[in-house]
Write a protein that holds these residues in place. Sequence first.
Motif, PDB file in Angstrom:
ATOM      1  N   PHE A  53      19.698 -47.171 -15.216  1.00 28.40           N
ATOM      2  CA  PHE A  53      20.731 -46.254 -14.738  1.00 28.40           C
ATOM      3  C   PHE A  53      21.837 -47.027 -14.025  1.00 28.40           C
ATOM      4  O   PHE A  53      23.024 -46.840 -14.306  1.00 28.40           O
ATOM      5  N   LYS A  56      23.959 -49.093 -16.440  1.00 29.55           N
ATOM      6  CA  LYS A  56      24.898 -48.303 -17.245  1.00 29.55           C
ATOM      7  C   LYS A  56      26.099 -47.822 -16.431  1.00 29.55           C
ATOM      8  O   LYS A  56      27.211 -47.759 -16.939  1.00 29.55           O
ATOM      9  N   LYS A  57      25.875 -47.475 -15.172  1.00 30.07           N
ATOM     10  CA  LYS A  57      26.934 -46.889 -14.351  1.00 30.07           C
ATOM     11  C   LYS A  57      27.792 -47.920 -13.613  1.00 30.07           C
ATOM     12  O   LYS A  57      28.922 -47.628 -13.245  1.00 30.07           O
ATOM     13  N   GLU A  98      31.049 -50.974  -5.227  1.00 31.84           N
ATOM     14  CA  GLU A  98      30.623 -50.414  -6.515  1.00 31.84           C
ATOM     15  C   GLU A  98      29.128 -50.093  -6.498  1.00 31.84           C
ATOM     16  O   GLU A  98      28.701 -49.059  -7.006  1.00 31.84           O
ATOM     17  N   VAL A 102      27.530 -46.343  -7.141  1.00 35.72           N
ATOM     18  CA  VAL A 102      26.567 -46.072  -8.204  1.00 35.72           C
ATOM     19  C   VAL A 102      25.254 -45.527  -7.651  1.00 35.72           C
ATOM     20  O   VAL A 102      24.708 -44.553  -8.175  1.00 35.72           O
ATOM     21  N   LEU A 105      25.254 -41.948  -6.864  1.00 35.89           N
ATOM     22  CA  LEU A 105      25.299 -41.072  -8.040  1.00 35.89           C
ATOM     23  C   LEU A 105      23.903 -40.738  -8.572  1.00 35.89           C
ATOM     24  O   LEU A 105      23.752 -39.890  -9.444  1.00 35.89           O
ATOM     25  N   SER A 106      22.910 -41.428  -8.061  1.00 35.75           N
ATOM     26  CA  SER A 106      21.548 -41.300  -8.571  1.00 35.75           C
ATOM     27  C   SER A 106      21.068 -39.848  -8.569  1.00 35.75           C
ATOM     28  O   SER A 106      21.249 -39.122  -7.601  1.00 35.75           O
TER      29      SER A 106
END
Length: 132
Positions: A53, A56-57, A98, A102, A105-106
């Motif tokens: 994850f 990818k993000k 960053e 990210v 956003l989990s």
Amino acid sequence: MNIKLLLLLALFCLPFSKAQSQSSQRDNLPVDYELVDYKPIFPPGGIRDFAKFVGKKFIVPDVEGLSGILKVNFVIEIDGSVSNVQIAKDIGSGTAEEAKRVLLLSPKWSPGEHLGKKVRVIYKEFPIKIQN
């Protein structure tokens, strides 16, 4: 007479209220990921899927030659959300910001459990490999 009785009662109750507040503060501290009885689980398949994850993000800054391993600490809350993202090792060029973006956003994790109850869990030094 009433004032003395009230004062005596207050002095008697003070140690109990202090002990209770210290206990609740201690209960709210996150437990180390490696020490919990049941580790939090990232959906659907655990820490490997979490790494995918993040991979990818994560948007790698466009800086020539930027590479290294960023290390991040974070807390998985009782409700499964990620909070308190802290950078343990930064490699610069905006990678820390960053990483925080990210991780926040989990999706929600299944919470960890320790001693029969759900607890906040701290994951220390989660590595994010950067290669540009």
